[in-house]
Design a protein around this motif. Sequence first.
Motif, PDB file in Angstrom:
ATOM      1  N   THR A   1       0.827  -1.206   0.000  1.00  0.00           N
ATOM      2  CA  THR A   1       0.000   0.000   0.000  1.00  0.00           C
ATOM      3  C   THR A   1       0.863   1.259   0.000  1.00  0.00           C
ATOM      4  N   ALA A   2       1.885   1.254   0.848  1.00  0.00           N
ATOM      5  CA  ALA A   2       2.786   2.410   0.923  1.00  0.00           C
ATOM      6  C   ALA A   2       3.545   2.584  -0.385  1.00  0.00           C
ATOM      7  N   PHE A   3       3.969   1.475  -1.007  1.00  0.00           N
ATOM      8  CA  PHE A   3       4.716   1.539  -2.261  1.00  0.00           C
ATOM      9  C   PHE A   3       3.847   2.086  -3.390  1.00  0.00           C
ATOM     10  N   ASP A   4       2.629   1.578  -3.503  1.00  0.00           N
ATOM     11  CA  ASP A   4       1.729   2.062  -4.554  1.00  0.00           C
ATOM     12  C   ASP A   4       1.414   3.541  -4.375  1.00  0.00           C
ATOM     13  N   SER A   5       1.224   3.961  -3.133  1.00  0.00           N
ATOM     14  CA  SER A   5       0.945   5.365  -2.866  1.00  0.00           C
ATOM     15  C   SER A   5       2.121   6.239  -3.255  1.00  0.00           C
ATOM     16  N   GLU A   6       3.330   5.762  -2.947  1.00  0.00           N
ATOM     17  CA  GLU A   6       4.532   6.530  -3.292  1.00  0.00           C
ATOM     18  C   GLU A   6       4.701   6.641  -4.801  1.00  0.00           C
TER      19      GLU A   6
ATOM     20  N   GLU B   1       4.276   9.692  -9.934  1.00  0.00           N
ATOM     21  CA  GLU B   1       3.747   9.826 -11.286  1.00  0.00           C
ATOM     22  C   GLU B   1       2.924  11.106 -11.433  1.00  0.00           C
ATOM     23  N   ARG B   2       2.145  11.417 -10.380  1.00  0.00           N
ATOM     24  CA  ARG B   2       1.338  12.646 -10.431  1.00  0.00           C
ATOM     25  C   ARG B   2       2.227  13.880 -10.535  1.00  0.00           C
TER      26      ARG B   2
END
Length: 237
Positions: A154-159, A164-165
Amino acid sequence: YKEEQANELEALQSIYPDEYEEISADPGEFTILVVPDEQDGDDTYAMKLHVKYTETYPDTLPEFSIDMEEGELDEEDFDTIMKKVTEAAEEAIGMGMVFSMASIAKDTLSEIIVNNKERREREAEEKAQRELEEEEKRKEGTRVTVELFTRWKTAFDSEMAEKERIEKGLKKEDPKMLKPTGRQLFERDHSLAKSDATFMEEGDVDVDIALFERELVISDDEDDNENDVLRNIRSSD
């Protein structure tokens, strides 16, 4: 009382020929060296039971004390010996009690030595076991559970989403942030092409940058000539 005391003294001298030491014959006063059957390695223990008869002994307790001759005991262990020796004397009121007192002192000291030795060995084993378990944990590292992996994912995907944003936002707001192509770099700075000459090895063809510049000029002139011809054809139509 004197007769009973004399009979006990004679018996004690027979039982403890080397351990008995007379201090006074009247009133009877003496010491008995108490050496336990168990010893603790190189540490040896011994103590003296000091007894002095009272006028009405054995109907009353004698005056007595215990002194360590060899080794050291902590206060709790010493108090345990004194307590058990006193209990043995009280249980034998009315008859000779010194033998019982010396025997209880010997047995209690032996028991204390064994218990202390076993306790130290047990503590040493427990310490060694803890150190072994800690070493195994260091070798194994952190065990990955479903919960830990989910939290990490979860933390990796959020980072990654945030990264990317930010990158998309920079490209949208400032086109200059876009990475230039090789041709654009070449057109911006001809020195980049010239710098490649420093990496040329023997046998490589030396490229004259001026040829490329002249070719670009000729191409531009040809394009102009073709445009003139097209304009003439259209005007004649």
